[in-house]
Each structure stands twice: as structure tokens, then as C-alpha cells.
Design an enzyme around this catalytic site. Structure first.
Site, PDB file in Angstrom:
ATOM      1  N   THR A  15       3.200   8.903   9.407  1.00 24.10           N
ATOM      2  CA  THR A  15       3.090   8.100  10.870  1.00 24.10           C
ATOM      3  C   THR A  15       4.124   6.893  10.212  1.00 24.10           C
ATOM      4  OG1 THR A  15       1.390   7.395   8.864  1.00 24.10           O
ATOM      5  CG2 THR A  15       1.051   7.413  10.101  1.00 24.10           C
ATOM      6  N   LYS A 107       4.026   8.204  -4.533  1.00 18.08           N
ATOM      7  CA  LYS A 107       3.189   7.687  -5.562  1.00 18.08           C
ATOM      8  C   LYS A 107       3.108   8.600  -6.205  1.00 18.08           C
ATOM      9  CE  LYS A 107       0.071   7.486  -2.207  1.00 18.08           C
ATOM     10  NZ  LYS A 107      -0.058   6.793  -0.535  1.00 18.08           N
ATOM     11  N   GLU A 131       9.382   1.435  -3.272  1.00 18.12           N
ATOM     12  CA  GLU A 131       8.965   0.257  -3.220  1.00 18.12           C
ATOM     13  C   GLU A 131       7.823   0.375  -2.272  1.00 18.12           C
ATOM     14  OE1 GLU A 131       9.288  -3.111  -3.947  1.00 18.12           O
ATOM     15  OE2 GLU A 131       7.865  -2.763  -3.721  1.00 18.12           O
ATOM     16  N   VAL A 134       4.131   2.113  -3.420  1.00 20.54           N
ATOM     17  CA  VAL A 134       2.961   0.889  -4.234  1.00 20.54           C
ATOM     18  C   VAL A 134       2.126   0.039  -3.365  1.00 20.54           C
ATOM     19  CG1 VAL A 134       1.984  -0.609  -5.924  1.00 20.54           C
ATOM     20  CG2 VAL A 134       3.045   1.469  -6.218  1.00 20.54           C
ATOM     21  N   GLY A 189     -10.552   6.547  11.170  1.00 15.74           N
ATOM     22  CA  GLY A 189      -9.456   7.617  10.815  1.00 15.74           C
ATOM     23  C   GLY A 189      -8.962   6.291  10.092  1.00 15.74           C
ATOM     24  N   ASP A 203      -5.630   8.855  -5.929  1.00 13.97           N
ATOM     25  CA  ASP A 203      -4.577   7.980  -5.499  1.00 13.97           C
ATOM     26  C   ASP A 203      -4.510   6.109  -6.411  1.00 13.97           C
ATOM     27  OD1 ASP A 203      -2.719   6.782  -2.746  1.00 13.97           O
ATOM     28  OD2 ASP A 203      -3.854   5.496  -3.035  1.00 13.97           O
ATOM     29  N   LYS A 207      -0.761   4.754  -8.526  1.00 16.95           N
ATOM     30  CA  LYS A 207      -0.068   3.363  -8.337  1.00 16.95           C
ATOM     31  C   LYS A 207      -0.215   2.692  -8.930  1.00 16.95           C
ATOM     32  CE  LYS A 207      -1.306   4.051  -3.170  1.00 16.95           C
ATOM     33  NZ  LYS A 207      -2.741   3.571  -2.467  1.00 16.95           N
TER      34      LYS A 207
HETATM   35  N1  HSE Z   1      -4.259   6.749   0.946  1.00 14.60           N
HETATM   36  C1  HSE Z   1      -3.638   5.464   0.781  1.00 14.60           C
HETATM   37  C2  HSE Z   1      -4.921   4.195   0.784  1.00 14.60           C
HETATM   38  C3  HSE Z   1      -2.761   4.988   1.610  1.00 14.60           C
HETATM   39  O1  HSE Z   1      -5.752   4.256   1.377  1.00 14.60           O
HETATM   40  O2  HSE Z   1      -4.226   3.372   0.074  1.00 14.60           O
HETATM   41  C4  HSE Z   1      -1.449   4.140   1.137  1.00 14.60           C
HETATM   42  O3  HSE Z   1      -0.851   4.454   0.428  1.00 14.60           O
END
Ligand code: HSE
Length: 351
Positions: A15, A107, A131, A134, A189, A203, A207
Site C-alpha cells: 500500500t 522499523k 521518517e 515511526v 482489514g 511493532d 518504533k
Molecule cells: N501495524 C502498524 C500499526 C502499521 O498498526 O500501527 C503501521 O506501522
């Protein structure tokens, strides 16, 4: 503007990659800085060439050989949007070794190999900009390294994962339990088919490691960032996986909401100790800015001297929003600017 455009190799056409490709193809004149070079899409490396062509990417630009695209003599800049560990790490390292500036939204690769990649970028004097890694479209790393560079930062904290914020917001608003909301989020989604990296906190850890590099000048070890709370909401399970409806109700009775908060701060009375970092479900006042950050939005707060507290909020994910940060980094490179850490000193080792 100089005559020759800089030729951009795009690795990955998800995307974000498709949004970046569209921008480079449809509005190159708008993206060309008045004090630098214009940008031209040189090629797009994808996993499935036929699928990419069927999705409308220009047939002549698509390839399934990312290493060749990186090495091509007429590739000037590499944009890595594949994500994950390998081959992203090797491709970024190869580009930097060859003196080709890199823009990445990855990240994971930064949190796990940031020290190595920074060392190569510094040794070869080649920009590495990230950039988009994060906060999606929120400008936060650049400001930490530039406009806030005159400060001593004592803490960064915030909501940096949209998936978990969406799930916790839905649990709070609808009274649904965790499992029901995760299933609905997947169907809509908002959550990945395998949401482990989001819901278990990794995740957000990645970050936070990147944020801490800019805020505190060191690459933290991701494994040193706690994701399991000893008590409070979701205690004993990673990320938000242990958060129950009872936790949400208890927070509400106290005027709070449960948020997955990523935090890093300097320990010690004088703020001179090691960096302490965690990503934990946390009760925050419902009326606070963090408490009111709902759905897939992100918010990052920075405490610093002399500025005080400043905050950055906005869309933390999504193709268009994240492409904004990637394009901003590309334009910075076209203007001859350096890496995201700008004039900050080299990072100290992870600790
Ligand atoms: N999986 C991440 C989130 C996508 O839900 O924030 C963006 O980094």
C-alpha cells in the site's frame, strides 16, 4: 534545479509502495524542490511481477530482482518498503555501501540492525532516512533531530501502534471482549491475518527503539524493552493480549481508558542514568490527549528542556499517510540533506 533527475528504485509495492509510485509518476514537477534535483521512478521490485502489472504498475518498470535494481548503474536512490528483516537488511546495506541514499519505512530492520546500518551510512557518508518508520505520516523523527536539537530530552511516550489502539478503542466503546474485537478488526482489514507483531507489542517496541535513537542517542536492544506488565491491565501477557473487559471496566470506573503506551526515559534523579523503556497496557485519564487518541491514530509526546512538553499526532499508518513521510525524505535527499539523525552525534552502542 539541476538537469539530471535522481532515479529512484522502489523496493516493495504494497500500500505504501503503490502510493509512492503513484506520486512519483503523476506529479514529479510538484515533488521537485526548487533548490535540488527532480526525482524519477527508475524501477519497482516486487515479489510477483504479473500481479503488479495487473494492479496497474507500469510493466516496463517492474522487476522481481531487487538486488539488481539496487546495483543498477542508473539507480541513484533506494526506497525500501519491503519490511521485515531479510532481504531488507542486505539490500539497504548494499545500497549504502555503494553510496546510494536509502529511504526506508522499515522499523524492524532499524530496531534490530540500526547500529550496523548507521555505521555504514556514516562510513560511506550516504544518507539513510527513515521518517516513515515511526508514526506513519506524522513528522516526529525529523523534528527530534533538527528543530528540537537544542533540547535535552528526558522522556518520549505515546501511542505508536494503530492496530492495538483500534482494538482497545473498540473494546472501550462497544464493551466487546478482546477476541471478538480482534476477529472484527481482521475482517475489516485493520488487523493483519497474523496480528501477533502488533498485539504482542513488538511493532511498538521497534518504533520506540527508533524514537529512542533520536531522543537519547543510543540504539536500545529491542529485547530489553518490557512488554509484559507485572500488574495492572493485561498483566502477565505480552502487549494487549491479556487485556480483558474487566480491565477496561475498572479503568472506566476510575475515569480512565486503557492504552498501549510506549515509553522511554532517562532513569536516575538527575536523569543521567540508563534509558528505561517499556511498551505496556496503561490506564490514562480518559480526558487526556492520549486518552482521547482513538482508533488508528497515533500520538507521541516529548518532554524536553528547555521546550517543555511537545506532542505530535495524526495518522500513524496507511498507504497515503505513510507515503507522505517517504516522499518528504526523498525530497530531502533531492535537496542534498543528510540522514534522519542530521547533526546528532553517532549513536552509542545498544544498552
Ligand atoms: N501495524 C502498524 C500499526 C502499521 O498498526 O500501527 C503501521 O506501522
Amino acid at each position: 534545479m539541476s538537469a539530471a533527475p535522481l532515479r529512484v528504485a522502489l523496493l516493495g509495492a504494497g500500500t505504501v509502495g503503490r502510493a509512492v509510485a503513484r506520486a512519483l509518476l503523476e506529479r514529479p514537477a510538484e515533488l521537485a524542490p526548487t533548490d535540488g534535483s527532480s526525482l524519477e521512478l527508475a524501477g519497482i521490485a516486487v515479489r510477483d511481477v504479473e500481479r503488479a502489472r495487473a494492479a496497474g504498475l507500469p510493466a516496463g518498470l517492474v522487476t522481481d530482482a531487487p538486488a539488481h535494481l539496487v546495483a543498477a548503474a542508473d539507480t541513484d536512490i533506494v526506497v525500501e518498503l519491503i519490511g521485515g528483516d531479510e532481504p531488507a537488511r542486505t539490500l539497504i546495506a548494499a545500497a549504502l555501501q555503494a553510496g546510494k541514499p536509502v529511504v526506508t519505512a522499515n522499523k524492524h530492520v532499524l530496531a534490530h540492525h540500526g547500529a550496523e546500518l548507521e555505521a555504514i551510512a556514516r562510513r560511506t557518508a550516504t544518507p539513510l532516512r527513515f521518517e516513515a518508520s515511526v508514526g506513519g505520516g506524522i513528522p516526529v523523527l525529523g523534528p527530534l533531530a533538527t528543530e528540537l536539537a537544542g533540547n535535552r530530552i528526558s522522556a518520549v511516550r505515546g501511542i505508536v501502534n494503530g492496530t492495538t489502539n483500534y482494538i482497545l478503542s473498540a473494546m472501550t466503546d462497544d464493551g466487546s471482549d478482546y477476541g471478538t474485537v480482534v476477529t472484527a478488526a481482521q475482517a475489516a482489514g485493520y488487523a493483519e491475518a497474523d496480528p501477533a507483531g502488533d498485539v504482542e507489542g513488538q511493532d511498538a517496541v521497534n518504533k520506540l527503539v527508533v524514537l529512542a535513537r533520536l531522543a537519547f542517542g543510543c540504539w536500545l536492544a529491542p529485547g530489553a524493552v518490557a512488554t509484559i506488565a507485572a500488574d495492572g491491565p493485561g498483566a502477565g501477557r505480552p502487549g494487549i493480549t491479556g487485556v480483558t473487559s474487566a480491565d477496561i471496566d475498572a479503568a472506566r470506573s476510575a475515569g480512565g481508558v486503557v492504552k498501549l503506551i510506549a515509553r522511554a526515559r532517562r532513569a536516575g534523579d538527575a536523569g543521567s542514568g540508563p534509558i528505561v523503556a517499556d511498551v505496556l497496557p496503561t490506564v490514562v485519564p480518559a480526558s487526556s490527549e492520549l486518552g482521547r487518541t482513538g482508533g488508528v491514530l497515533n500520538r507521541i509526546e516529548v518532554e524536553a528542556v528547555p521546550v517543555g512538553t511537545v506532542a505530535f499526532s495524526g495518522p500513524g499508518a496507511g498507504g497515503d499517510a505513510t507515503s507522505s513521510a517517504v516522499l518528504g525524505d526523498l525530497i530531502a535527499i533531492a535537496r542534498g540533506l543528510g540522514s534522519t539523525w542530521a547533526g546528532l552525534p553517532p549513536a552509542t552502542a545498544a544498552r
